[in-house]
Design a protein around this motif. Sequence first.
Motif, PDB file in Angstrom:
ATOM      1  N   SER A 249     -46.592 -11.311 -60.608  1.00 19.69           N
ATOM      2  CA  SER A 249     -48.021 -10.656 -60.512  1.00 19.69           C
ATOM      3  C   SER A 249     -48.207  -9.908 -59.258  1.00 19.69           C
ATOM      4  O   SER A 249     -48.540  -8.841 -58.953  1.00 19.69           O
ATOM      5  CB  SER A 249     -48.903 -11.402 -60.951  1.00 19.69           C
ATOM      6  OG  SER A 249     -49.132 -12.328 -59.824  1.00 19.69           O
ATOM      7  N   ARG A 254     -50.672  -7.081 -60.548  1.00 15.43           N
ATOM      8  CA  ARG A 254     -51.807  -7.501 -61.745  1.00 15.43           C
ATOM      9  C   ARG A 254     -52.372  -8.741 -61.535  1.00 15.43           C
ATOM     10  O   ARG A 254     -51.722  -9.696 -61.066  1.00 15.43           O
ATOM     11  CB  ARG A 254     -50.920  -7.407 -63.091  1.00 15.43           C
ATOM     12  CG  ARG A 254     -49.709  -8.458 -62.924  1.00 15.43           C
ATOM     13  CD  ARG A 254     -48.804  -8.034 -64.154  1.00 15.43           C
ATOM     14  NE  ARG A 254     -47.868  -9.175 -64.235  1.00 15.43           N
ATOM     15  CZ  ARG A 254     -46.826  -9.435 -65.093  1.00 15.43           C
ATOM     16  NH1 ARG A 254     -46.492  -8.195 -65.845  1.00 15.43           N
ATOM     17  NH2 ARG A 254     -46.118 -10.321 -65.269  1.00 15.43           N
ATOM     18  N   PRO A 255     -53.633  -8.982 -62.114  1.00 19.03           N
ATOM     19  CA  PRO A 255     -54.122 -10.415 -61.837  1.00 19.03           C
ATOM     20  C   PRO A 255     -53.728 -11.411 -62.949  1.00 19.03           C
ATOM     21  O   PRO A 255     -53.009 -11.118 -64.103  1.00 19.03           O
ATOM     22  CB  PRO A 255     -55.616 -10.064 -62.593  1.00 19.03           C
ATOM     23  CG  PRO A 255     -55.434  -8.862 -63.500  1.00 19.03           C
ATOM     24  CD  PRO A 255     -54.282  -7.967 -63.041  1.00 19.03           C
ATOM     25  N   SER A 257     -55.037 -15.236 -64.141  1.00 19.03           N
ATOM     26  CA  SER A 257     -56.128 -16.204 -64.410  1.00 19.03           C
ATOM     27  C   SER A 257     -55.542 -17.432 -65.048  1.00 19.03           C
ATOM     28  O   SER A 257     -54.350 -17.583 -65.791  1.00 19.03           O
ATOM     29  CB  SER A 257     -57.385 -15.639 -65.606  1.00 19.03           C
ATOM     30  OG  SER A 257     -57.908 -14.615 -64.869  1.00 19.03           O
ATOM     31  N   ASN A 313     -51.501 -11.693 -66.372  1.00 19.68           N
ATOM     32  CA  ASN A 313     -52.003 -10.009 -66.502  1.00 19.68           C
ATOM     33  C   ASN A 313     -53.494 -10.243 -67.271  1.00 19.68           C
ATOM     34  O   ASN A 313     -53.794  -9.376 -68.205  1.00 19.68           O
ATOM     35  CB  ASN A 313     -50.939  -9.316 -67.323  1.00 19.68           C
ATOM     36  CG  ASN A 313     -51.429  -7.601 -67.116  1.00 19.68           C
ATOM     37  OD1 ASN A 313     -52.019  -7.269 -66.115  1.00 19.68           O
ATOM     38  ND2 ASN A 313     -50.946  -7.043 -68.184  1.00 19.68           N
ATOM     39  N   THR A 314     -54.409 -11.105 -66.626  1.00 16.34           N
ATOM     40  CA  THR A 314     -55.657 -11.361 -67.204  1.00 16.34           C
ATOM     41  C   THR A 314     -56.802 -11.114 -66.272  1.00 16.34           C
ATOM     42  O   THR A 314     -56.694 -11.930 -65.268  1.00 16.34           O
ATOM     43  CB  THR A 314     -55.685 -12.587 -67.966  1.00 16.34           C
ATOM     44  OG1 THR A 314     -54.612 -12.561 -68.972  1.00 16.34           O
ATOM     45  CG2 THR A 314     -57.015 -12.938 -68.888  1.00 16.34           C
ATOM     46  N   THR A 315     -57.762 -10.469 -66.485  1.00 16.79           N
ATOM     47  CA  THR A 315     -58.979 -10.252 -65.614  1.00 16.79           C
ATOM     48  C   THR A 315     -59.726 -11.518 -65.595  1.00 16.79           C
ATOM     49  O   THR A 315     -59.647 -12.285 -66.544  1.00 16.79           O
ATOM     50  CB  THR A 315     -59.686  -9.010 -65.690  1.00 16.79           C
ATOM     51  OG1 THR A 315     -60.020  -8.942 -67.003  1.00 16.79           O
ATOM     52  CG2 THR A 315     -58.630  -7.859 -65.490  1.00 16.79           C
ATOM     53  N   SER A 316     -60.709 -11.764 -64.843  1.00 15.19           N
ATOM     54  CA  SER A 316     -61.737 -12.715 -64.960  1.00 15.19           C
ATOM     55  C   SER A 316     -62.526 -12.572 -66.318  1.00 15.19           C
ATOM     56  O   SER A 316     -62.988 -13.604 -66.976  1.00 15.19           O
ATOM     57  CB  SER A 316     -62.619 -12.670 -63.700  1.00 15.19           C
ATOM     58  OG  SER A 316     -63.412 -13.885 -63.725  1.00 15.19           O
ATOM     59  N   LYS A 317     -63.100 -11.469 -66.294  1.00 17.95           N
ATOM     60  CA  LYS A 317     -63.827 -11.091 -67.832  1.00 17.95           C
ATOM     61  C   LYS A 317     -62.935 -11.425 -68.844  1.00 17.95           C
ATOM     62  O   LYS A 317     -63.479 -12.079 -69.821  1.00 17.95           O
ATOM     63  CB  LYS A 317     -64.011  -9.636 -67.675  1.00 17.95           C
ATOM     64  CG  LYS A 317     -64.977  -9.146 -68.989  1.00 17.95           C
ATOM     65  CD  LYS A 317     -65.212  -7.824 -69.148  1.00 17.95           C
ATOM     66  CE  LYS A 317     -65.957  -7.184 -70.213  1.00 17.95           C
ATOM     67  NZ  LYS A 317     -66.340  -5.809 -70.334  1.00 17.95           N
ATOM     68  N   THR A 318     -61.627 -11.128 -69.223  1.00 22.90           N
ATOM     69  CA  THR A 318     -61.112 -11.330 -70.321  1.00 22.90           C
ATOM     70  C   THR A 318     -60.867 -13.227 -70.331  1.00 22.90           C
ATOM     71  O   THR A 318     -60.822 -13.644 -71.366  1.00 22.90           O
ATOM     72  CB  THR A 318     -59.508 -10.609 -70.450  1.00 22.90           C
ATOM     73  OG1 THR A 318     -59.787  -9.134 -70.182  1.00 22.90           O
ATOM     74  CG2 THR A 318     -58.569 -10.801 -71.637  1.00 22.90           C
ATOM     75  N   THR A 347     -59.369 -16.563 -61.268  1.00 22.69           N
ATOM     76  CA  THR A 347     -58.639 -15.499 -61.124  1.00 22.69           C
ATOM     77  C   THR A 347     -57.976 -15.080 -59.708  1.00 22.69           C
ATOM     78  O   THR A 347     -58.796 -15.393 -58.950  1.00 22.69           O
ATOM     79  CB  THR A 347     -59.230 -14.122 -61.686  1.00 22.69           C
ATOM     80  OG1 THR A 347     -59.943 -14.598 -62.880  1.00 22.69           O
ATOM     81  CG2 THR A 347     -58.154 -13.147 -61.969  1.00 22.69           C
TER      82      THR A 347
END
Length: 378
Positions: A249, A254-255, A257, A313-318, A347
């Motif tokens: 990542s 890319r993030p 989490s 590949n996941t943001t905090s919101k997701t 994240t």
Amino acid sequence: MSFVEPRTLVFVISALTALSALILLAMRQSFSPTVRGINSWTTGIWVFLACSLLFNFRETLPPIAGIVLANFLLAVSLIFMVSGLLRYHGRQLTHYLLIGVATLAFTAVIAWFTLVQPNFQFRLAFVSTLIGIILAGLSYLALAGRPLTTGRIVTGAAFLLGTITSFLRSISVVLRLDQPNTFFDLSGFQVLYLGAFNVTFFIGTLGFILMINERLREVLQFNAEHDELSGALNRRAFFERTTTELAASQQLKRPVSVLILDLDNFKSINDNHGHHFGDQVIIDFCNTVRSVLRPGDVLGRYGGEEFVILLPNTTSKTAIEIANRIRTALHVPRNLPPYTASVGVATTLSKVEDTDSLLIRADKALYRAKSQGRDRIE
């Protein structure tokens, strides 16, 4: 090729095939029950060897044994081997009635052109064609799917050789390029056919042994990396996977989490309902989580009733949305003591964040969720 004596050739290769089957049978005791197909394949090899014996002594046996029964056993041996490869892939042989009727019809044709209207050339072309079709199916079953391992390549190539040889044998007879009068005729085509056909079973069995060992390595690796009860990655394997994902990542910018989940008041479930129900809750929890996760998400067991989820590949919101879906799924009534989970979310914040710092932040978030009433996300 007249210097090659077909009967000796068949006997030697059959003996080597028998030795391979004995090795497979001896190894069977050490294999995991999850490695399937060994019994069916070994049975097929033994039936094939009985068929080879009948073919070898056909001149001293009545035609119904040396020809009709021998061909029937040949068909049966191939059916068992097809069943073995299907079981290896976790499937079952179906349409037993159709297979039984087809085998009896095959035997009836052989019997007719042996006992009623003898015609060796027709029998040779007929048997070669049908056997070639079955061998093509065996080659396909060995090579189908991924990953394409060495054992599967060897097995598939062996049966492909048998397929090609069988069809060439049939074509040579139909086009009258070769007209042998007996099974052990010294014609070049017949010696080639007998040799390649028997080599197919020998190499195919060696290839199947390789396939079984490859599957056994997969099982051992899975057991070494996964928790036995839940099927989730164990702590060591999860840390390795997370470290690898973080490195990737950082390169791709890319993030990543992670979620840390803890079953609320799990001790009371064990105390009030017993450890058996506690185990069932763990299993149910993991199955529920898996039903929510996306392909590529990774579930691990952190320890006891605590679990971790890697979300590439996941943001905090997701990540929070996924955590909410898990909580909602856990609220669905089931035939188990009701239970909930608290979730901590973290994240990646920088390019240099490592596994420990990410999990420490998620663990702190989990502690806040527990301290603020449980069954919540922080």
